[in-house]
Design an enzyme around this catalytic site. Structure first.
Site: not given
Length: 248
Positions: A14, A63, A91, A149, A154, A185
């Protein structure tokens, strides 16, 4: 003098995973990647990176499944490699407000983002302890610290990484193994760029004091340092790199 070791990056094909893999490769390490079983075009992807001087070896691993991760670890060992550096990067997201969030999407995110950290760390941590050296870096998120929100699943998974990181760090600190978390971030990545441009510009970037999205290579450089000999006194930490969006 740098010491060349073997590193394993989950989700290494990724955007962020590849950047981390390249940074570790640049540091002189042998780099292994995991990808989802059945993923297409793995060999062509590896070949294209090799043309740029990045030689990776890829292993299939689900995973979310402990047995699959254990089998991956056995295959790596059978190939004569001991993993010294583990970066738990894999993830997914399945965003929805709690009112609309299904148990399926809750479980999928918890399994992919949190269970995976246990599933991959357990098969490799013992070997690091036995050899007296190791680095485990768990990729969390700014939203694990501040919430977001529509991301209760997650954010819960990424927050859970903090507790796992600190606890495991205490267990292995005297064995030469460090365990740390990194909380990026919002990055200039395909995942973030799925957000509508007007929303991204008006509701995301405006909240970032440096005024831009982060770059994957910036996070990767941080991870590479944490995996270095120079970071041996650093363990149990969560390092935020989010452009000032959330300071703590």
């Amino acid at each position: 003098m740098s010491i060349h070791r073997t590193a394993l990056v989950t989700g290494g094909m990724g955007c962020l995973g590849e950047a981390i893999a390249k940074a570790l490769h640049d540091a002189g390490h042998r780099v292994l990647l995991t990808h989802s079983p059945g993923k297409e075009n793995v060999e062509s992807w590896l070949a294209s990176r090799a043309q740029s001087g990045y030689h990776f070896t890829a292993y299939p691993a689900d995973v979310t499944n402990y047995d699959s991760c254990a089998a991956c670890a056995e295959l790596i060992r059978a190939n004569g490699q001991d993993v010294d550096i583990l970066v738990n990067n894999a993830g997914i997201t399945r965003d929805a407000t709690l009112r609309k969030l299904s148990p399926v999407d809750w479980n999928a995110v918890l399994r992919s983002n949190l269970d995976s950290v246990f599933n991959m760390s357990k098969p490799f941590c013992e070997g690091m302890v036995e050899r007296g050296w190791g680095r485990i870096v768990n990729i969390s998120s700014v939203n694990g610290s501040k919430g977001a929100f529509g991301q209760s699943n997650y954010s819960a998974a990424k927050a859970g990484i903090y507790g796992f990181t600190k606890s495991l760090a205490l267990e292995v600190a005297r064995k030469g193994v460090t365990v740390n978390a990194v909380s990026p971030g919002y990055l200039d990545s395909p995942m973030v760029l799925k957000v509508p441009k007007e929303v991204l510009e008006s509701q995301v970037i405006t909240q970032i004091p440096v005024g831009r999205l982060g770059q994957a290579w910036e996070i990767a450089a941080l991870v590479a340092f944490i995996c270095s000999e120079a970071a041996g006194f650093m363990t149990g930490a969560n390092v935020a790199m989010n452009g000032g969006q959330h300071m703590y």
